[in-house]
Each structure stands twice: as C-alpha cells, then as structure tokens.
Design an enzyme around this catalytic site. Structure first.
Site, PDB file in Angstrom:
ATOM      1  N   ASP A  27      -1.628  -3.304   7.720  1.00  0.00           N
ATOM      2  CA  ASP A  27      -2.088  -2.927   6.391  1.00  0.00           C
ATOM      3  C   ASP A  27      -1.805  -4.096   5.452  1.00  0.00           C
ATOM      4  O   ASP A  27      -0.812  -4.819   5.617  1.00  0.00           O
ATOM      5  CB  ASP A  27      -1.374  -1.672   5.887  1.00  0.00           C
ATOM      6  CG  ASP A  27      -1.951  -1.209   4.550  1.00  0.00           C
ATOM      7  OD1 ASP A  27      -3.082  -0.706   4.539  1.00  0.00           O
ATOM      8  OD2 ASP A  27      -1.261  -1.388   3.518  1.00  0.00           O
ATOM      9  N   GLU A  29      -1.748  -5.350   1.225  1.00  0.00           N
ATOM     10  CA  GLU A  29      -1.852  -5.065  -0.203  1.00  0.00           C
ATOM     11  C   GLU A  29      -2.423  -6.310  -0.865  1.00  0.00           C
ATOM     12  O   GLU A  29      -2.073  -7.445  -0.488  1.00  0.00           O
ATOM     13  CB  GLU A  29      -0.485  -4.709  -0.786  1.00  0.00           C
ATOM     14  CG  GLU A  29       0.171  -3.482  -0.163  1.00  0.00           C
ATOM     15  CD  GLU A  29      -0.670  -2.231  -0.263  1.00  0.00           C
ATOM     16  OE1 GLU A  29      -1.446  -2.102  -1.226  1.00  0.00           O
ATOM     17  OE2 GLU A  29      -0.567  -1.363   0.635  1.00  0.00           O
ATOM     18  N   HIS A 168       1.280   2.990  -0.456  1.00  0.00           N
ATOM     19  CA  HIS A 168       0.623   1.750  -0.876  1.00  0.00           C
ATOM     20  C   HIS A 168       1.537   0.537  -0.745  1.00  0.00           C
ATOM     21  O   HIS A 168       1.333  -0.466  -1.443  1.00  0.00           O
ATOM     22  CB  HIS A 168       0.081   1.863  -2.311  1.00  0.00           C
ATOM     23  CG  HIS A 168      -1.006   2.887  -2.458  1.00  0.00           C
ATOM     24  ND1 HIS A 168      -2.259   2.721  -1.926  1.00  0.00           N
ATOM     25  CD2 HIS A 168      -0.994   4.102  -3.063  1.00  0.00           C
ATOM     26  CE1 HIS A 168      -3.000   3.785  -2.208  1.00  0.00           C
ATOM     27  NE2 HIS A 168      -2.261   4.644  -2.889  1.00  0.00           N
ATOM     28  N   ASP A 173       2.600   1.972   4.987  1.00  0.00           N
ATOM     29  CA  ASP A 173       1.261   2.469   5.333  1.00  0.00           C
ATOM     30  C   ASP A 173       0.931   2.177   6.793  1.00  0.00           C
ATOM     31  O   ASP A 173       0.292   2.994   7.475  1.00  0.00           O
ATOM     32  CB  ASP A 173       0.209   1.832   4.423  1.00  0.00           C
ATOM     33  CG  ASP A 173       0.247   2.407   3.016  1.00  0.00           C
ATOM     34  OD1 ASP A 173       1.146   3.223   2.731  1.00  0.00           O
ATOM     35  OD2 ASP A 173      -0.613   2.034   2.188  1.00  0.00           O
TER      36      ASP A 173
END
Length: 587
Positions: A27, A29, A168, A173
C-alpha cells in the site's frame, strides 16, 4: 505415418499452487491522486507465502514538497514526519529489492502500481513486471451487497474481521489487505480455484458447474493436436485444435472463454478426447475432417463443405454460365468454390456485365431456330438462338470467359475496370460499388481455382518447414489432400524420414474431376501453409505453376477500386469508399 513421441506433462502445465506463491501485499500513501503530478509519502508492504508472514517493509518518503493539509488530516502524515525520511531515489530501489519476483497484491492495484511505475521511469529504473492481483476485483466477484455496502478496504476489513484496522497508513492498510486476501482465497478455494493462474482469471461469469469440469483437462497431453468435447452418449459436441491441447482445453473452464454457447457446451460435456498430431497443419486438417464428418452442433464453421458452390462454363456448342454443387470431368471450365449461392451469382453477374454471353438455359441448336430475347436487342447477347451469331463467333466470346476462369482473365477484368471507372466518373457510386463487389467475387473464385489446380493435379508433393528446435517437419500431399507428416530431429539425415513418410502416407486415388481429392477448405489450408516463410518444396510429382495473367493480374486491378473516385477528383464518393477494402488475391 510414424507415431508421435509422448510428451511428459510439466509442473507448469499443472499451474502454480496458491500455497506455493509468494505474495507481497503493498500500500502507498501519496500527496494526491495523480501519479504524474503527486508524490509518494509512505510505502508499506507485507510478504507472505502459504498463510505465513515472511517479512515486512515500511518507510516514510520525503516527497520534496509540502503535503496538502487535507492529506495530512486523512493519513496523519505531516511535513515534520517526512522531513528526515529518505527520498524516493533511495526508498524505491530498496523496495524493489524487497519484492523480488513475488506476486504483487494491492487494494485498487492500478493506483499503487501506476505510482510505482511512474517513479521507476523518473529514476531510470526498469519496472520488474511482476504479476499483479487486485483485491478489489476479487471482492467484486465474491462479496455481495448483502455482506458489505461497497468494496472499500474498510468495509471488507469488517467482513473478514481483519486483525488490523485500516487507517490510511501504508503498513496498517497492507496488513489489513493480507487478511482480506486470505479470506478471498478461502472463498475461491471452496469453488475449486487452487492455482495462481485460476485466481488471476477468476470471475463470477464462470459458473461453478464450469469450474467443476476442469478435471476433464487433467489427463490431456501438452502437445499439438485436436480435442473433441463429447456428451454422455459419446457424441461430439465441439471440435477444436491447439498447439497445446491441455492448455487450450483448460481455458474453457475460465473467464478467458467469452462465448456463451461454449458455456452451454461445457455443461453438457462429460469427456474430452485428444488426438495428438505431429504438426500444427496435421491438427488443422484433422479438425476439418472431423467437423465435416460429425457436424458437432457447437461448431459453426466447416460443418458443410458439401454445400460449396462452383461456377461452371458449360461444355456445349453455345456455352453458358451455370452454378453447380459438384465438379465433374466433363470438359467444362470451373471456378470456385463459393461459400454461398449469393457470392456465385455475383460472379455470374460480373461476367454478364461486360461479356455478351447468353443467359438463357435452353440448349441451342447449330441452325438457330429459336427467337431472340430482350438482351439481344440491348446488345448484351449476340443472339445465337436465332442464328445471328455463328458457333465460331460465339466460341470467341466463350473463350474470353474460359480464360477469365482458369487462366488469363485480363480482357474481362479490364472491361470491368473500365465499367467501374465510367460509373465513378458519372458519380454513380452506388452502381460502381455493386460492380466492384461483383468483380471481387469473380476474381476471388478464379484465383481460388487457379491456386488449387497445381496442388490438385500433383500426384505427390513433399514440403518441409523448420521447427523451433532446429529440426524439420515434413508433409506429404497427394492430389491436394493431406496424406501424412513426420518430424525430423536436429542434426539428423532427413532422407530416411522422407522415405518412411512416403511409405506410410495415405494412398490417395487420383480424382476423376479436376478438383482436389479433399475438401476445398483442406486444400486451401495446405496452400496457406506452403506460402508461409521458411516452407520449401522438397520434391513434387507434378507441375507447380499459376497463370501469369491470372490472379496476380487481378490484384493490380483491385487496388484502384476503393480510392478511384477520389483519384478522379470527386468528393461525393462515400458510397464507394465505405465498402470494405477487398483483400488482395494472390497467385
């Protein structure tokens, strides 16, 4: 024909068990949604195999620009947190080393993978091209609206009771996505999906009944040949061919098969019979013969070769054109075959467009005691029926047609081309398009007959094609019919293989009529194989020629049919231009 060597199945043929696959669930960000305009702020990943965690990767990334306030509120990542973090130039190479050749998994994978690819390109790093799985796609197939209102990671986390709540942050995540992945794999496992290949192609369009039939492919060979789906009575339902029988049959039980009638066929099938062949050509020929013999209801093509139509110039005192279903050795001149009567009628109309050949069907006497029809008054027939045209005068007209069908047809084709140009010059584009279609039907039929004649009249032809491993595949053709094939290994004297092929090949009786001893589809398939790069004729008992002014001459004539209205300077040529460009006829 020598027996093909058995081919042992490999583990690749069985697929990669999900228990043996290494997944890296990741994941990212970022500072926004655009991979080209925004930057990565955090990378998180978990490496798992067989349900066991093998490692984790987590790092903040300095984006080199301020993080938007709404992003900081969403992720909790602030500018001070990333101020001392490595830049992407340091973080990304370390992450690529971590993932290795593992299968990448992400929730909405397109977003994460696009960011990674764009940053690899910026840094001049090659993208490794790992296999990618998207848990969103799988969830849409497996999680119903009754279970979750949508397929967001937070919603799926509740459905599968993940150990970590997504918030998040990249690693959290990714950890939640691992549990979602395992939950989804458990669900598809109950539906019979146990390999990576099956998981990648999984879709709810494939019914459980189809998936349960996958065992039908288990015992099939990974070799070129023909496969026959059969029902409970042993009747063929569908016949196909492939360079790898097992792999092709397996696709009928996955989402890669989109034809609805095939799903129905699979439901009825109870067995699959393989027929291993030496070469791809042999498999294609056997497929045609089996389809013609059994006429399986789920095959659409090649079921009725006996329905082919031929154009015949009759062998009588005053010849005429006739559409027939059989070719006989009766002195007539034939062209074809045509796949439909409509196409044959177009070819007849093309000849009548420019040649004053009689169109009546009655047999005429030498004395011409009948009465002329309206075509004679219009100048489109010389009226041999009432004696205005002698047999010798009419013979010259019939000769032009005969040459157009089996030899030099430039007189007829040039006249059609002139007619086409005249109509285009008069801006009669609809009429010009009709003439063009008729001309195309005639040329294709004549070209087809001219191409098949050398093969159909040759008692034997031996041809060779190189194999990928350095050997040769030899094919024996007799009177246009596939008679046998063999494969010669690399660094082996081929003469003994050719001699054995001649001895074992099918004995083919010379046909009575001037047509191949096989269906026209089989002979045309052999011709297309002979025209492939690298194929060469080893020996031939016959003559290998085509008319100089035949189909090759027609090819040049057809080049102008679409664009000539524009070439003549007219703008309103849509009716002629919108027709499909004719495929080139080759000698």
């Amino acid at each position: 024909m020598t027996s093909p060597a058995p081919i042992q199945s490999t583990f690749d043929d069985l697929g990669t068990s999900l228990a043996d696959v290494t997944f890296v669930v990741l994941d990212l960000e970022t500072t926004g949604g655009s991979a080209t305009e925004c930057q990565i702020t955090e990378i998180g990943a978990v490496k798992v195999r067989g349900g066991q965690q093998l490692g984790e990767f987590q790092t903040l990334v300095n984006p080199g620009e301020p993080i938007p306030a709404f992003i900081s509120v969403l992720t909790g990542i602030t500018d001070p947190m990333v101020a001392s973090a490595p830049h992407i130039g340091s973080a990304l190479p370390a992450f690529l080393e971590f993932i290795g050749d593992a299968v990448l998994v992400a929730h909405n994978a397109r977003f994460d993978i696009t960011f990674l690819k764009v940053n690899c390109e910026r840094l001049g790093l090659p993208w490794p091209g790992n296999t990618v799985l998207d848990t969103v796609h799988l969830a849409r197939q497996l999680v119903t609206r009754d279970e979750a209102p949508n397929h967001k990671l937070s919603s799926l986390a509740r459905v599968f009771s993940t150990r970590v709540t997504p918030d998040h942050r990249a690693l959290h995540d990714a950890q939640a996505t691992v549990d979602v992945l395992h939950g989804l794999i458990e669900r598809v496992g109950n539906l019979g999906v146990h390999t990576l290949e099956e998981l990648r192609s999984y879709t709810s369009r494939v019914t459980p009944d189809q998936r349960r039939k996958r065992f039908l492919a288990d015992a099939l060979p990974s070799a070129p040949g023909v496969y026959v789906f059969k029902d409970e009575r042993g009747q063929p339902l569908y016949i196909g061919t492939s360079i790898d029988i097992k792999r092709r049959v397996r696709t009928y039980f996955t989402a890669s098969e989109h034809r609805s009638r095939m799903a129905e066929m699979v439901r009825l099938a109870t067995s699959v019979t393989p027929i291993v062949c030496h070469t791809t050509l042999e498999a294609q020929v056997r497929e045609l013969r089996l389809i013609a013999e059994h006429k399986p209801r789920y095959n659409r093509r090649s079921r009725h070769p006996e329905r082919a139509m031929w154009l015949k110039l009759t062998p009588e005192l005053f010849p005429r054109l006739s559409i027939v279903r059989a070719v006989r050795d009766d002195g007539g001149t034939y062209a074809g075959p045509f796949t439909s009567r409509a196409a044959a009628e177009q070819a007849v109309a093309a000849v009548h467009e420019v040649v004053p050949l009689r169109q009546c069907t009655s047999r005429l006497s030498r004395r011409g005691t009948g009465s002329a029809c309206a075509l004679a008054e219009m100048g489109r027939c010389g009226a041999p029926c009432d004696g205005r045209q002698s047999p010798d005068e009419y013979a010259q007209i019939a000769l032009r047609v005969a040459r157009a069908l089996d030899g030099d047809g430039h007189h007829v084709l040039d006249a059609l081309d002139d007619r086409l140009r005249t109509l285009a010059a008069d801006q009669r584009f609809e009429d010009a398009a009709v003439v063009r279609d008729r001309m195309l039907a005639l040329v294709r039929a004549a070209a087809r007959a001219q191409r098949m004649t050398p093969l159909a009249t040759s008692a034997e032809l031996i041809a060779a094609a190189p194999t990928p491993v350095g050997g040769w595949e030899f094919t024996c053709v007799r009177y246009g019919r596939f008679a046998g094939a063999t494969v010669c290994p690399p660094r082996t004297d081929p003469r003994s293989y050719i001699a054995a092929l001649r001895e074992s090949a099918e004995h083919v009786r010379r046909p009575d009529a001037p047509v191949p001893a096989a269906t026209h589809e089989e002979t045309e398939k052999i011709l297309r194989w002979l025209e492939q790069p690298g194929v060469r004729i080893v020996d031939i008992d016959g003559t290998w020629v085509c008319p100089v002014g035949g189909a090759a001459r027609a090819e040049a004539s057809l080049d102008v049919t679409i664009d000539q209205a524009d070439a003549l300077g007219f703008e309103d040529s849509t009716a002629l231009r919108r027709r499909t460009r004719p495929q080139r006829a080759t000698a």
